[in-house]
Structure formats: C-alpha cells, structure tokens
Design an enzyme around this catalytic site. Structure first.
Site, PDB file in Angstrom:
ATOM      1  N   CYS A 108       3.197  -1.735  -1.890  1.00 52.79           N
ATOM      2  CA  CYS A 108       2.201  -0.664  -1.794  1.00 52.79           C
ATOM      3  C   CYS A 108       0.812  -1.170  -2.192  1.00 52.79           C
ATOM      4  O   CYS A 108       0.295  -2.101  -1.583  1.00 52.79           O
ATOM      5  CB  CYS A 108       2.693   0.486  -2.663  1.00 52.79           C
ATOM      6  SG  CYS A 108       1.780   2.024  -2.606  1.00 52.79           S
ATOM      7  N   ILE A 109       0.195  -0.607  -3.226  1.00 55.69           N
ATOM      8  CA  ILE A 109      -1.158  -0.992  -3.656  1.00 55.69           C
ATOM      9  C   ILE A 109      -1.129  -2.148  -4.673  1.00 55.69           C
ATOM     10  O   ILE A 109      -2.164  -2.788  -4.918  1.00 55.69           O
ATOM     11  CB  ILE A 109      -1.896   0.239  -4.246  1.00 55.69           C
ATOM     12  CG1 ILE A 109      -3.390  -0.047  -4.518  1.00 55.69           C
ATOM     13  CG2 ILE A 109      -1.237   0.722  -5.535  1.00 55.69           C
ATOM     14  CD1 ILE A 109      -4.233  -0.238  -3.285  1.00 55.69           C
TER      15      ILE A 109
END
Lengths: 215, 215
Positions: free
Chosen positions: A135-136
């Site tokens: 993800c991030i």
C-alpha cells in the site's frame, strides 16, 4: 520454519494500520508455512480519525496499544526487534504508515521516518534479509534508501513524491509485486488502488510468496 | 448475487468485534461470489480494554464508529437494516458480541440482547432467511430463540449457560458448523477454541459456504 516480523502502525485505515492488509498478511504467512511476530512503535498516534465522517476526534491513542487490537495482544515494542531472530520484515499499509511510522502524509518527499522504524529496516537490510511493504508503506523505503525501485500502485501525486526522494516508481495493478534486487525490497499496491478485499488477499499472498522464494 | 449483512460490535477482540473473524468473514463472502454490507449498533461500548495489559482504559468509545475501522467507513446503523434487502445475516465474534450486542459476558444466562440486534435477528428469521454466528455470538441465538442447537466450541462454562437458556450445545472442533434446521441458524467456534488465523479462515469459509448452500 521461516519467521516474519510484521510492523503495524495502529488500528484502522485512516489513522493506523489497514486492518484487512494486516490480517491478510498474517494469513498469507501462516498459509505458506511460515510464522510471524508483531511489532509497533510505542508512540502517540498522530491523531484519531472518525472512520465514518473522516473528522479528527478530540482523543489521544497509542500506536502500540491500538495495534494490539489486530494482534490480539501478542505484540512487542519495535525497539525490541532483533533481525537475528527473523528471516524477513514486512509492513502492511494504511495511513498509519504515512502518519505514525513516518510523516509522509503531511510532508511528502520531505518526510522523516520514526527512528526505531528506520533502525529496524536498516538492521534488516544490513543482514541482507528481505523487507516487504504494502500500500503506502513503500514511501518509507524511498525515504530511507533513495535510489530503489518500488510501487505504490498508480497514484500520480504519491508516485511523484516517491521519485522526488530518488526512487524509481513502477506502475502496478492488483496483486503485482515489485522487487528491488539491490536491497531485497518487495512492494505491492493493495488499497492504494481501488481494490476490494479479494485483491488484498491476492496482494498479501503474492508478496509473502515472493519474499519466501528469496529466503 | 447473494447478499449478506454483517453485524459488528466494535473493533478488537476484548471489547469489540474480533478483527480476524470479521475480516475473514468478509473475505469468505466475496471469495464465494456473494457480497456484503456492514452494520453495527450506534451505542456506547461497554468499556475500552487495553489489548496488551487487559486493563480497562478511562475512555469512552462508540460501537458504530469503532466498527467503521474494520469496515473502512462503509457501515450503517443497525436500525437501518431491512431483511428484504439481504439474503442472510451474520455475526462475527469477539467479546463485543457478549458485551455490546448483549450483556452475556456480565450476566450469563440472564443476559439481555440489544433491542435493535434482537429486532434484526427476529425479522430475518421471520423471512425464513439464514443467520450465522461465529465464536461467542451464538449465545445471542440461545437467548432469543431458547430451544435451538448451537455451538460455542468446547468451553464448559459457556456451554452450560447456553443450555440454561434452553438451547442444546454441540461440542465442535476447528471449522465445524452446526445447523439448526428449524430457525436456519448456523454457528461455528473460531476463537472460542485455542485457534490460529488459519482455523478462523476455515471456520469463516465453512459457515458462509453452508449458508449459501441453503439460500
């Protein structure tokens, strides 16, 4: 049996660890015959977000204590992480990775990484062991290592910030895993794309599989 | 496409919904080609537990707002649940089911069920649609229906309280599902046994599969 250290950043996508990514990383590890322990920094959360309205709530919460909800109490302060006891390190996503483990959500390419998180990553890389991020979370790799190859999916603004930190961003779709050979870094987009829970299961499974193959 | 309503009771095993059971119920539903919406009561949590120490924390939290962490914000007040829009209702476990959806954790067989939860269950049963419960949640069925067949695994004290409410308790092991024909109730033990996350994935998958076969 291979052993992962999982690092959480709270409990809930908007101010902590993304719950599905965390849970499905744990499932992927056990399903593939490995085991895990869970860590988080013992620090105040940046803030607390009402996950219905998106508003900030007038509360204070602790990253380690909230992460323990996902870990069912079995969790340790990341200061106690020793790469000698593990074969790999992995970071599920959620805004907590960009708000508590570093401050990318507020300062973009000029972000700072939590010193204990940075130490855990550098010590693991120093042992030549693989490190994964969903993800991030790959923005942390970009900040620490600079010239590495990572993916955060397809978000243009985030990808530009990643490149500003000296990294190369590779566009990916659901379940794809990018491998940086030099530093043994693995990244996959998960909820940085418009994903559903099946996509997350696939992403978590694929990144864990790729990391296990290298061990 | 068949549609489940999932009812949560907070976020975290000791004072809310069990996070792995909730997440893996969502995964099982989508994996088997169905879809879901998530609901929770808009009420104060009974209390807030530090998931590391087990101690009560001097805080107040709301069941709907905390459940939204697992639901990534996509959640509705259970008052808005209409069984006409769904094919099935399902309750993951966690102490929240026995502390917030009813007060079984404190009053055992003399517990009371939250009126909106009871209404949701009775209206679904009235439409002859299946209802599932994982872990400790089956105690709610025992309280509402009395003479039904359920499982909470193998815990003697809980099984005795279930029988005191008029229900028949069936001992089960990991992943087993008990079916009550008369009221179309499905139950499976999950973390009421000494289970790991693979057992939970199996239990969630099996109960969703059994419910879908009946629809």
């Amino acid at each position: 049996m291979k052993k992962f250290a999982i690092v959480l950043s709270g409990c809930g996508v908007f101010d902590g660890a993304e719950i599905h990514e965390a849970t499905l990383t744990m499932l992927a590890i056990m399903k593939q015959g490995a085991q895990y322990e869970i860590f988080a920094p013992d620090i105040k959360q940046h803030h607390v977000i009402n996950h219905i309205s998106g508003d900030e709530m007038p509360e204070e919460r602790n990253v380690l204590i909230e992460s323990a909800r996902i870990a069912r109490g079995h969790i340790k302060d990341i200061k106690l992480y020793d790469p000698n006891n593990f074969d790999a390190l992995i970071f599920p996503g959620g805004f907590g990775a960009a708000k508590n483990l570093c401050d990318f959500a507020f300062n973009g390419a000029d972000c700072e990484v939590n010193p204990d998180v940075e130490k855990a990553i550098l010590k693991t890389a120093g042992k030549n062991k693989p490190i994964g991020a969903l993800c991030i979370s790959p923005v942390i790799f970009a900040k620490i290592f600079g010239n590495v190859k990572v993916t955060i999916g397809q978000d243009t603004g985030t990808a530009e910030a990643v490149e500003k930190m000296g990294a190369t961003h590779i566009k990916t779709n659901h379940g794809e895993v990018i491998f940086d050979e030099k530093n043994k870094l693995f990244t996959t987009p998960c909820y940085m794309l418009d994903a559903n829970i099946l996509d997350i299961a696939k992403g978590a499974s694929n990144i864990v599989k790729a990391m296990l193959e290298l061990m």
